[in-house]
Design a protein around this motif. Structure first.
Motif, PDB file in Angstrom:
ATOM      1  N   VAL A  44     -87.997 -36.593 -90.018  1.00  0.00           N
ATOM      2  CA  VAL A  44     -89.070 -36.805 -90.999  1.00  0.00           C
ATOM      3  C   VAL A  44     -90.429 -36.875 -90.318  1.00  0.00           C
ATOM      4  O   VAL A  44     -91.409 -36.283 -90.788  1.00  0.00           O
ATOM      5  CB  VAL A  44     -88.801 -38.099 -91.797  1.00  0.00           C
ATOM      6  CG1 VAL A  44     -90.011 -38.483 -92.637  1.00  0.00           C
ATOM      7  CG2 VAL A  44     -87.568 -37.940 -92.672  1.00  0.00           C
ATOM      8  N   TRP A  45     -90.486 -37.571 -89.183  1.00  0.00           N
ATOM      9  CA  TRP A  45     -91.806 -37.771 -88.571  1.00  0.00           C
ATOM     10  C   TRP A  45     -92.387 -36.453 -88.077  1.00  0.00           C
ATOM     11  O   TRP A  45     -93.581 -36.186 -88.224  1.00  0.00           O
ATOM     12  CB  TRP A  45     -91.728 -38.789 -87.432  1.00  0.00           C
ATOM     13  CG  TRP A  45     -93.063 -39.384 -87.176  1.00  0.00           C
ATOM     14  CD1 TRP A  45     -93.968 -39.007 -86.242  1.00  0.00           C
ATOM     15  CD2 TRP A  45     -93.680 -40.447 -87.921  1.00  0.00           C
ATOM     16  NE1 TRP A  45     -95.115 -39.762 -86.349  1.00  0.00           N
ATOM     17  CE2 TRP A  45     -94.966 -40.654 -87.361  1.00  0.00           C
ATOM     18  CE3 TRP A  45     -93.274 -41.240 -89.005  1.00  0.00           C
ATOM     19  CZ2 TRP A  45     -95.850 -41.630 -87.860  1.00  0.00           C
ATOM     20  CZ3 TRP A  45     -94.147 -42.205 -89.487  1.00  0.00           C
ATOM     21  CH2 TRP A  45     -95.414 -42.391 -88.916  1.00  0.00           C
ATOM     22  N   VAL A  46     -91.542 -35.618 -87.517  1.00  0.00           N
ATOM     23  CA  VAL A  46     -92.024 -34.314 -87.035  1.00  0.00           C
ATOM     24  C   VAL A  46     -92.434 -33.446 -88.226  1.00  0.00           C
ATOM     25  O   VAL A  46     -93.465 -32.771 -88.199  1.00  0.00           O
ATOM     26  CB  VAL A  46     -90.940 -33.621 -86.177  1.00  0.00           C
ATOM     27  CG1 VAL A  46     -91.390 -32.223 -85.760  1.00  0.00           C
ATOM     28  CG2 VAL A  46     -90.623 -34.459 -84.948  1.00  0.00           C
ATOM     29  N   ASN A  47     -91.644 -33.496 -89.300  1.00  0.00           N
ATOM     30  CA  ASN A  47     -92.003 -32.718 -90.485  1.00  0.00           C
ATOM     31  C   ASN A  47     -93.309 -33.209 -91.107  1.00  0.00           C
ATOM     32  O   ASN A  47     -94.084 -32.423 -91.652  1.00  0.00           O
ATOM     33  CB  ASN A  47     -90.871 -32.773 -91.527  1.00  0.00           C
ATOM     34  CG  ASN A  47     -89.719 -31.860 -91.135  1.00  0.00           C
ATOM     35  OD1 ASN A  47     -89.901 -30.943 -90.329  1.00  0.00           O
ATOM     36  ND2 ASN A  47     -88.547 -32.113 -91.677  1.00  0.00           N
ATOM     37  N   ARG A  48     -93.551 -34.492 -91.022  1.00  0.00           N
ATOM     38  CA  ARG A  48     -94.838 -35.027 -91.512  1.00  0.00           C
ATOM     39  C   ARG A  48     -95.980 -34.452 -90.678  1.00  0.00           C
ATOM     40  O   ARG A  48     -97.001 -34.017 -91.191  1.00  0.00           O
ATOM     41  CB  ARG A  48     -94.878 -36.550 -91.368  1.00  0.00           C
ATOM     42  CG  ARG A  48     -94.216 -37.297 -92.472  1.00  0.00           C
ATOM     43  CD  ARG A  48     -94.537 -38.776 -92.372  1.00  0.00           C
ATOM     44  NE  ARG A  48     -95.961 -39.052 -92.530  1.00  0.00           N
ATOM     45  CZ  ARG A  48     -96.617 -38.970 -93.684  1.00  0.00           C
ATOM     46  NH1 ARG A  48     -95.995 -38.626 -94.780  1.00  0.00           N
ATOM     47  NH2 ARG A  48     -97.915 -39.236 -93.746  1.00  0.00           N
ATOM     48  N   ARG A  49     -95.773 -34.479 -89.370  1.00  0.00           N
ATOM     49  CA  ARG A  49     -96.845 -34.034 -88.484  1.00  0.00           C
ATOM     50  C   ARG A  49     -97.169 -32.555 -88.726  1.00  0.00           C
ATOM     51  O   ARG A  49     -98.304 -32.135 -88.618  1.00  0.00           O
ATOM     52  CB  ARG A  49     -96.412 -34.246 -87.040  1.00  0.00           C
ATOM     53  CG  ARG A  49     -97.558 -34.362 -86.112  1.00  0.00           C
ATOM     54  CD  ARG A  49     -97.068 -34.859 -84.766  1.00  0.00           C
ATOM     55  NE  ARG A  49     -97.566 -36.173 -84.470  1.00  0.00           N
ATOM     56  CZ  ARG A  49     -96.888 -37.100 -83.796  1.00  0.00           C
ATOM     57  NH1 ARG A  49     -95.675 -36.843 -83.374  1.00  0.00           N
ATOM     58  NH2 ARG A  49     -97.439 -38.256 -83.544  1.00  0.00           N
ATOM     59  N   GLN A  50     -96.155 -31.794 -89.037  1.00  0.00           N
ATOM     60  CA  GLN A  50     -96.380 -30.367 -89.283  1.00  0.00           C
ATOM     61  C   GLN A  50     -96.809 -30.092 -90.717  1.00  0.00           C
ATOM     62  O   GLN A  50     -97.056 -28.950 -91.083  1.00  0.00           O
ATOM     63  CB  GLN A  50     -95.103 -29.584 -88.956  1.00  0.00           C
ATOM     64  CG  GLN A  50     -94.761 -29.677 -87.470  1.00  0.00           C
ATOM     65  CD  GLN A  50     -93.647 -28.746 -87.056  1.00  0.00           C
ATOM     66  OE1 GLN A  50     -92.706 -28.511 -87.798  1.00  0.00           O
ATOM     67  NE2 GLN A  50     -93.760 -28.204 -85.858  1.00  0.00           N
ATOM     68  N   GLY A  51     -96.895 -31.143 -91.512  1.00  0.00           N
ATOM     69  CA  GLY A  51     -97.364 -30.963 -92.882  1.00  0.00           C
ATOM     70  C   GLY A  51     -96.296 -30.491 -93.841  1.00  0.00           C
ATOM     71  O   GLY A  51     -96.598 -30.134 -94.974  1.00  0.00           O
ATOM     72  N   ASN A  52     -95.039 -30.490 -93.410  1.00  0.00           N
ATOM     73  CA  ASN A  52     -93.960 -30.099 -94.319  1.00  0.00           C
ATOM     74  C   ASN A  52     -93.470 -31.280 -95.159  1.00  0.00           C
ATOM     75  O   ASN A  52     -92.849 -31.086 -96.186  1.00  0.00           O
ATOM     76  CB  ASN A  52     -92.781 -29.512 -93.535  1.00  0.00           C
ATOM     77  CG  ASN A  52     -93.022 -28.069 -93.177  1.00  0.00           C
ATOM     78  OD1 ASN A  52     -93.568 -27.311 -93.977  1.00  0.00           O
ATOM     79  ND2 ASN A  52     -92.656 -27.679 -91.973  1.00  0.00           N
ATOM     80  N   ASN A  53     -93.733 -32.453 -94.684  1.00  0.00           N
ATOM     81  CA  ASN A  53     -93.427 -33.645 -95.477  1.00  0.00           C
ATOM     82  C   ASN A  53     -94.763 -34.292 -95.796  1.00  0.00           C
ATOM     83  O   ASN A  53     -95.472 -34.752 -94.901  1.00  0.00           O
ATOM     84  CB  ASN A  53     -92.542 -34.594 -94.661  1.00  0.00           C
ATOM     85  CG  ASN A  53     -92.194 -35.849 -95.441  1.00  0.00           C
ATOM     86  OD1 ASN A  53     -93.031 -36.407 -96.152  1.00  0.00           O
ATOM     87  ND2 ASN A  53     -90.962 -36.309 -95.302  1.00  0.00           N
ATOM     88  N   THR A  54     -95.127 -34.287 -97.067  1.00  0.00           N
ATOM     89  CA  THR A  54     -96.457 -34.773 -97.444  1.00  0.00           C
ATOM     90  C   THR A  54     -96.377 -36.066 -98.249  1.00  0.00           C
ATOM     91  O   THR A  54     -97.321 -36.438 -98.937  1.00  0.00           O
ATOM     92  CB  THR A  54     -97.197 -33.704 -98.276  1.00  0.00           C
ATOM     93  OG1 THR A  54     -96.359 -33.350 -99.373  1.00  0.00           O
ATOM     94  CG2 THR A  54     -97.500 -32.469 -97.451  1.00  0.00           C
ATOM     95  N   ALA A  55     -95.242 -36.740 -98.156  1.00  0.00           N
ATOM     96  CA  ALA A  55     -95.104 -38.008 -98.885  1.00  0.00           C
ATOM     97  C   ALA A  55     -96.232 -38.954 -98.495  1.00  0.00           C
ATOM     98  O   ALA A  55     -96.620 -39.001 -97.330  1.00  0.00           O
ATOM     99  CB  ALA A  55     -93.760 -38.637 -98.563  1.00  0.00           C
ATOM    100  N   ASN A  56     -96.746 -39.696 -99.476  1.00  0.00           N
ATOM    101  CA  ASN A  56     -97.761 -40.678 -99.094  1.00  0.00           C
ATOM    102  C   ASN A  56     -97.222 -42.097 -99.154  1.00  0.00           C
ATOM    103  O   ASN A  56     -97.968 -43.060 -99.177  1.00  0.00           O
ATOM    104  CB  ASN A  56     -99.044 -40.516 -99.913  1.00  0.00           C
ATOM    105  CG  ASN A  56     -98.778 -40.594-101.394  1.00  0.00           C
ATOM    106  OD1 ASN A  56     -97.739 -41.122-101.803  1.00  0.00           O
ATOM    107  ND2 ASN A  56     -99.696 -40.081-102.182  1.00  0.00           N
ATOM    108  N   CYS A  57     -95.902 -42.185 -99.185  1.00  0.00           N
ATOM    109  CA  CYS A  57     -95.273 -43.496 -99.079  1.00  0.00           C
ATOM    110  C   CYS A  57     -94.005 -43.351 -98.256  1.00  0.00           C
ATOM    111  O   CYS A  57     -93.184 -42.479 -98.521  1.00  0.00           O
ATOM    112  CB  CYS A  57     -94.940 -44.022-100.474  1.00  0.00           C
ATOM    113  SG  CYS A  57     -93.988 -45.546-100.440  1.00  0.00           S
ATOM    114  N   LEU A  58     -93.885 -44.173 -97.220  1.00  0.00           N
ATOM    115  CA  LEU A  58     -92.675 -44.150 -96.404  1.00  0.00           C
ATOM    116  C   LEU A  58     -91.898 -45.434 -96.640  1.00  0.00           C
ATOM    117  O   LEU A  58     -92.455 -46.530 -96.528  1.00  0.00           O
ATOM    118  CB  LEU A  58     -93.027 -44.028 -94.924  1.00  0.00           C
ATOM    119  CG  LEU A  58     -93.679 -42.715 -94.495  1.00  0.00           C
ATOM    120  CD1 LEU A  58     -94.059 -42.771 -93.024  1.00  0.00           C
ATOM    121  CD2 LEU A  58     -92.743 -41.534 -94.755  1.00  0.00           C
TER     122      LEU A  58
END
Lengths: 321, 935
Positions: A44-58
């Motif tokens: 998840v963290w890598v996908n967030r960094r690449q912008g593939n996971n754009t959730a604004n709540c973890l």
């Protein structure tokens, strides 16, 4: 080409660290469609960094103690979804009954990834494709693939379907062991066969509701599985799979094949030890949807399905005369 | 913002943290614990490993808030009361540390492992560190260090005294020739060493780049108005403000700091934003709108060799022949066509090579700041401060004496930090413009997009031999893909040809090389520059010719080696030459004669040789300045300081200088201090590339130290009234042979500095005049050449085509090993890198876009992929090298790649002629061979 989330996103990002499943599910209900559960976080963290996971709540579930236990309950072994991949080898019940799960877990990522990543997280690892697992501006440069919100699949040069690969090595092993999963959802718990949670659709690879989380992995005891597990990857560490094969035979002569890395979902074939090997290989090839979106070519990976399966059958013949 | 409480290294910390911040960021930026490194930001390199509540964890993908109340151990917390932890001690002692960037993560991983496995096997150690990438060492010495630390961690006493390798002095030397841990290894193993991204300045601005998403396109407009509205954005820079061109070679300055008018590759910098934080800069970059008009991209060698069509545009206006050709080079000695016609045995093959990346573990980073007097200082991860210095002066149009370039600790280069880079110029410009420090750090993806790696290459090459197997003629036609800009490419163009002239004698020799521009990230110099691909071709060709002639490939090589002290056909001057001994050594150690051609199907041995320059005899910037100058100073306190512009990039040049100075002055290593790579404080050196530093800077250091020695002896002789000829410096004393003088070093220094103060002496190195009088005669000239040989043993699985390298025996003639520990490290690292190019590494593209710009997808071999490296140093004692030393940092790579390919041939009988060797190719060739044999 940035590895930093947008200002706005980061300013708004919410982070919760619930202590129980109930709290986690409650939080999930509060932020429907706009949150991600975070277990080990290696994916998840890598996908967030690449912008593939754009959730604004973890919702960081890694502290939920209940999901870090292993409970033998009669004919079933109940494994907490938050057991780390590296911990499996230390669990006597798994060592005794399901050594292939240890082998599969050991093939995931690197030793460091396995000390962080969880079994549940690996089962739910997001599908991968070389045209998808890239930074925001990389995906912009190829005009965004289907999974990135674009019009078409880049890997196939324009098809309207997503061929991102299902890459969970442990799921392949677990499916071959007839695993089920206990799902927690605000609406209540449910138990599903593991293969049934996968949709086979690269865009939405799992049939689970957004708020659902896997609580336990359930393995049937007493069936004395013999399993051959193989993984194709360029290096002996670190790499995601290009083809994972788990082939099992149980004490009633049932044979089960589970493949990962060759389709947007697992390829599952159930048969028995008397089945003609060539028929099984052909069936596996027919069910695979390999495209050129991986370090190995499509043709090579197809060829390796045959090699892996034939070698697996051979090995099983050795153990199961 | 949330309040985070942590215990780090037994100390309580409080920090305000945003949810998106990682543990690595908090440790580095908020707590100042920069020993924890960030190498990939995707958990694929392990440099960020720390322990959280006793377990190792990748801090760059761990949300900081998850660690609320946690007990954290970082590399800074390992040493106790100034004493290194035994594991740190072993890393230092065993030479497990080169650039040091992977070291903190490696040590933290190893520590957790040893706590869990107090008596590990080698296989377990390899497994344990297989999530930590090292690009320098080939892992061998790291594995040795961990194994050696295990008993100490169990509380067992040291069996041997803590000194590695050769302890006895040889040939009368006290320091030279002794296995010596790097003088800066302690700093690296404790996290004290500061790399470019570890510098923090008050009020620093952060710079981020908008990069092109088109391979070839005209820039119609750039609208930064939305970006400028974001609070905290200080400046948006576009190309027009920096129109001056630069490039490492004066003959191909074809690049501007930012694209002007058009973009030429995906990843080229189009705009730069300086802002109060990295997040603000990144957000602003996203809001810049660029309108492009796409142009036809040229993405392959074949496309760039086609005439430019109507309505199409050349990549550069100076492209030649109406095609996208950058440079052609050719040399011919004799008539190759005739020679090949007459050769009774000949072999012609076609080779293809994909581009490969240096893949150093430290991403590019720099900080520029402007001083009150308007002078600019740039702290940057560079192999060549001097070229950065010159480029800044040119592009910023500032006098050179107002610019200072400092190289801090550097996390690996391998050629990839040898060019002056756009981001360095932009940071310096913005710092001057805005009057504040400006910091740049690249993501791993940006490192790959910046590239400057080895050129993708196509090659047709033909070799002829007489019936005895003596080579009579060699002809090569070579095409190399330069990407969008020149970089070192003109040199690469020549090197691809001229470095085929040795180690074999071939009197009829010719080549033609053509470098094209393509719309891809620039290619440049990478370890073994220009010679790795042609060497592969040549050595595979020899293997094939030997096979066809039924001759042992080693025997064929022995028949053709050049002797020592000779000239090649193109008048490269060979002095010392240990190639025969090198080949003999690897043959014996691998039991070549007993095993070659006799192993079961699937198992094979392969051999190859190579050679390389010890620095270029000609500088790339023509002037009368020596290739390097070194100063050495001693003051009243007796401390000796060596000043040199040479960049220690992990290869150990600072240690090399200290060793030479200590040897000459009869001092111990700790008496010598090295201050290097700072253009204000140190004399000019042309940088750490082309394997020039040991030979050239070593010679200059030796000269400087000898001059200082003479000066001290003269003054002591004067002061005492003794004959200077009778004085000698040894073991920290100055004595006369008649016993009348016996002074300690400090007494002698006190006497020598009396009435005149500190003594400063200088040394320099100028290459002798070499080479012929024809055009192109200067290419490949070096005052000395290294030689080497490798035998590789592989296992090939005929079902999957997978290749596993089991053993690699390597021998390298480095003249004299000033520091055997460092030499072994260079060799093992070279072989590891060669193995990567042979089997797994390649930059792959989709329409000009690099598909694998990260450590997950660019496949550097891990500790579980390496063979057993069997390392042998050959010492030929070069007549002109410092104490006989010559290069060892690059040449060992060359034979490793073809030896593996030749071993594959021995194993399964198929000849692979393109790199990397994929399992798929092997299967295809095996099938083809089976078909042919069936017919």
């Amino acid at each position: 080409m940035m590895n930093w989330p947008d200002m706005k996103d980061s300013a708004q990002l919410l982070y919760y660290c619930p202590g129980t499943v109930e709290e986690a599910l409650q939080l999930a209900q509060q932020y429907p469609g706009n949150f991600s559960y975070l277990a080990g976080g290696t994916d998840v963290w890598v996908n967030r960094r690449q912008g593939n996971n754009t959730a604004n709540c973890l919702i960081d579930i890694s502290h939920i103690a209940e999901l870090q236990t292993v409970i033998p309950t009669g004919s079933t072994l109940k494994i907490g979804a938050l057991i780390k991949l590296d911990q499996l080898k230390n669990l006597p019940q798994i060592r005794e009954h399901f050594p292939v799960l240890i082998q599969a877990a050991h093939s995931v990522g690197s030793p460091l990834i396995r000390k962080m990543g969880t079994l549940g997280g690996n089962i739910l690892c997001e599908n991968r494709c070389i045209y998808y697992n890239q930074s925001e501006s990389w995906r912009e440069a190829v005009n965004y693939c289907l999974k990135s919100g674009g019009e078409m699949c880049i890997a196939t040069g324009g098809r309207k379907a997503c061929f991102s690969e299902f890459v969970s090595d442990t799921a392949a092993a677990l499916i071959s062991l007839d695993a089920a999963v206990e799902i927690g959802d605000p609406g209540g718990s449910a138990t599903l066969k593991l293969e049934d949670i996968y949709s086979g659709d690269g865009l939405r690879p799992r049939r689970l509701s957004k708020t659902a989380l896997i609580k336990f992995i359930l393995l049937p005891l007493g069936r004395k599985y013999q399993v051959v597990f193989k993984k194709l990857r360029p290096r002996n560490s670190m790499d995601f799979t290009s083809l994972t094969a788990a082939v099992s035979v149980n004490n009633s002569g049932r044979l089960k094949i589970a493949l990962a890395g060759v389709s947007p979902g697992p390829v599952v074939i159930e048969s028995d030890v008397h089945a003609h090997p060539e028929t099984l290989v052909r069936e596996a090839l027919k069910l695979s949807k390999i495209v050129d979106n991986d370090v190995y070519s499509r043709l090579y990976r197809r060829e390796m399905i045959r090699v892996f399966l034939e070698e697996s059958f051979e090995a099983l013949r050795g153990t199961n005369p | 913002m949330k309040h985070l409480q942590l215990t780090v290294n037994e100390r309580r910390y409080d920090a305000l943290v945003e949810p998106h911040e990682t543990l690595a960021t908090v440790l580095r930026e908020k707590l100042g614990l920069t020993g924890t490194k960030i190498g990939c930001e995707q958990g694929a390199c392990g440099a960020c490993t720390v322990q959280v509540n006793g377990a190792p964890l990748l801090s760059c993908i761990t949300p900081a808030l998850r660690c609320q109340g946690a007990n954290i151990l970082t590399i800074e917390g390992l040493a106790s009361n100034g004493a290194l932890h035994p594991l740190q001690e072993k890393f230092v002692e065993k030479g497990a540390i080169q650039c040091g960037f992977c070291t903190p993560g490696m040590v933290m991983t190893a520590l957790a492992f040893l706590q869990e496995h107090p008596t590990p096997t080698v296989e377990q150690i390899k497994e344990a560190i297989s999530g930590n990438l090292c690009r320098c060492t080939g892992y061998k010495k790291i594995i040795e260090a961990i194994a050696a630390a295990a008993p100490l961690l169990r509380g067992e006493a040291e069996i041997q005294p803590p000194s590695a390798g050769t302890t006895a002095s040889r040939d009368g030397f006290r320091i030279v020739g002794k296995a010596t841990p790097y003088i800066d290894a302690r700093k690296k193993v404790t996290g004290e060493a500061r790399y470019a991204d570890d510098y923090q300045f008050k009020e620093a601005l952060h710079c981020k780049f908008l990069r092109s998403v088109y391979p070839h396109a005209r820039i119609i407009s750039i609208d930064a108005s939305e970006a400028k509205k974001i609070p905290g954005v200080r400046y948006v820079l576009t190309g027009e403000e920096l129109p001056e061109k630069f490039g490492v070679l004066p003959i191909s300055r074809d690049q501007t700091a930012l694209a002007i008018g058009k973009v030429k590759y995906i990843g080229e910098i189009v705009a730069a934003v300086a802002a109060d934080s990295e997040e603000i800069a990144a957000a602003a970059v996203k809001r810049i709108k660029v309108q492009y008009q796409p142009l036809r991209p040229f993405l392959t060698i074949a496309e760039s060799l086609q005439p430019i069509g109507e309505g199409e545009e050349a990549i550069h206006p100076h492209c030649r022949e109406g095609k996208n050709i950058h440079k052609r080079a050719s040399l011919r000695f004799g008539d190759q066509r005739q020679g090949l016609q007459q050769a009774p045995h000949r072999c012609r093959m076609h080779f293809e090579f994909e581009g490969v990346s240096h893949a150093f573990t430290e991403p590019h980073a720099c900080t520029a700041f402007c001083e009150a007097n308007g002078n600019i200082t740039l702290i940057t991860a560079t192999q060549v401060p001097h070229y950065v210095h010159r480029s800044l002066a040119k592009v910023l149009q500032m006098p050179v004496d107002k610019i200072r370039v400092i190289k801090p600790f550097l996390g690996g280069g391998f050629g990839g930090k040898g060019d002056p880079f756009a981001h360095e110029i932009i940071a310096a410009f913005l710092a001057k413009k805005l009057g504040k420090p400006v910091k740049v750090r690249f993501s791993r993806e940006e490192v790959f997009l910046t590239n400057h790696g080895r050129h993708p290459t196509q090659m047709d090459i033909e070799l002829g031999a007489d019936p005895e197997g003596k080579f009579t003629v060699l002809d090569a036609d070579i095409k190399i893909d330069g990407g969008a800009y020149g970089s070192f490419g003109v040199v690469t163009t020549y090197y691809n040809g001229v470095l085929l002239q040795a180690p074999y004698q071939i009197d009829n020799f010719g080549f033609e090389t053509c470098r094209v521009y393509t719309n891809k990230p620039p290619s440049g110099a990478m370890r073994g520059h220009g010679a790795v691909n042609p060497r592969f071709a040549m050595e595979v060709l020899i293997d094939e010719l030997a096979h066809q002639m039924g001759m042992d490939p080693c025997e064929m090589r022995f028949k053709n080696f050049l002797p020592s002290h000779t000239l090649t056909v193109g008048q490269l001057r060979i002095t010392s030459n240990g190639v025969r001994e090198a080949l003999q050594t690897v043959m014996e150690r691998s039991q070549w004669r007993e095993r070659y051609g006799k192993l079961p199907f699937g198992r094979g041995l392969g051999v190859a040789c190579g050679f390389y320059i010890s620095g270029s005899a000609l500088p790339i910037i023509w002037n009368q300045y020596p290739q390097t100058a070194v100063q050495i100073k001693v003051d009243l306190d007796g401390r000796v300081v060596v000043y040199s512009g040479a960049s220690d990039i992990g290869q150990g040049s600072d240690t090399m200088m200290a060793q030479i100075a200590a040897e000459v002055l009869g001092l111990d290593l700790h008496n010598i201090h090295v201050h290097s790579a700072d253009t204000l404080m140190t004399p000019v050196d042309l940088g750490s590339y082309s394997s020039r530093v040991t030979f050239m800077v070593g010679n200059a250091t030796k000269m400087a130290a000898e001059n200082l020695k003479q000066e001290i002896l003269n003054r002591v002789a004067d002061g005492i009234g003794a004959a200077v000829e009778l004085l000698e410096m040894k073991n920290r004393r100055i004595k006369s042979s008649d016993g009348k003088v016996d002074l300690s070093w400090n007494e002698a220094v006190e006497m020598a500095t009396a009435g005149r103060g500190a003594l400063v002496a200088s040394g320099y190195y100028i290459s002798p005049k070499l080479g012929g009088n024809f055009k192109g005669a200067g290419a490949g000239l070096s005052p000395s050449y290294s030689f080497g040989a490798v035998v590789a043993e592989v296992q090939v699985d005929p079902a999957s085509g997978r290749v596993t390298v089991k053993n690699l025996w390597g021998a390298h003639d480095c003249g004299r090993a000033l520091n055997p520990l460092a030499v072994e490290g260079q060799l093992e690292g070279s072989w590891h890198m060669g193995m990567g190019q042979a089997l797994s590494e390649a930059l792959k593209y989709h329409q000009g876009l690099i598909i694998n710009p990260g450590f997950l997808d660019y496949k550097i071999p891990t500790s579980l992929d390496i063979p057993d490296f069997h390392t042998h140093i050959i010492e030929s004692c070069d007549p002109e090298g410092p104490f006989g030393a010559k290069e060892c940092g690059e040449g060992a790579l060359h034979p490793a790649v073809p030896a593996i390919a030749n071993a594959v041939f021995d194993a399964v009988g198929v000849r692979i002629t393109s790199l990397p060797i994929s399992p798929e190719m092997i299967l295809k060739e095996i099938r083809l061979k089976e078909k042919i044999e069936a017919v």
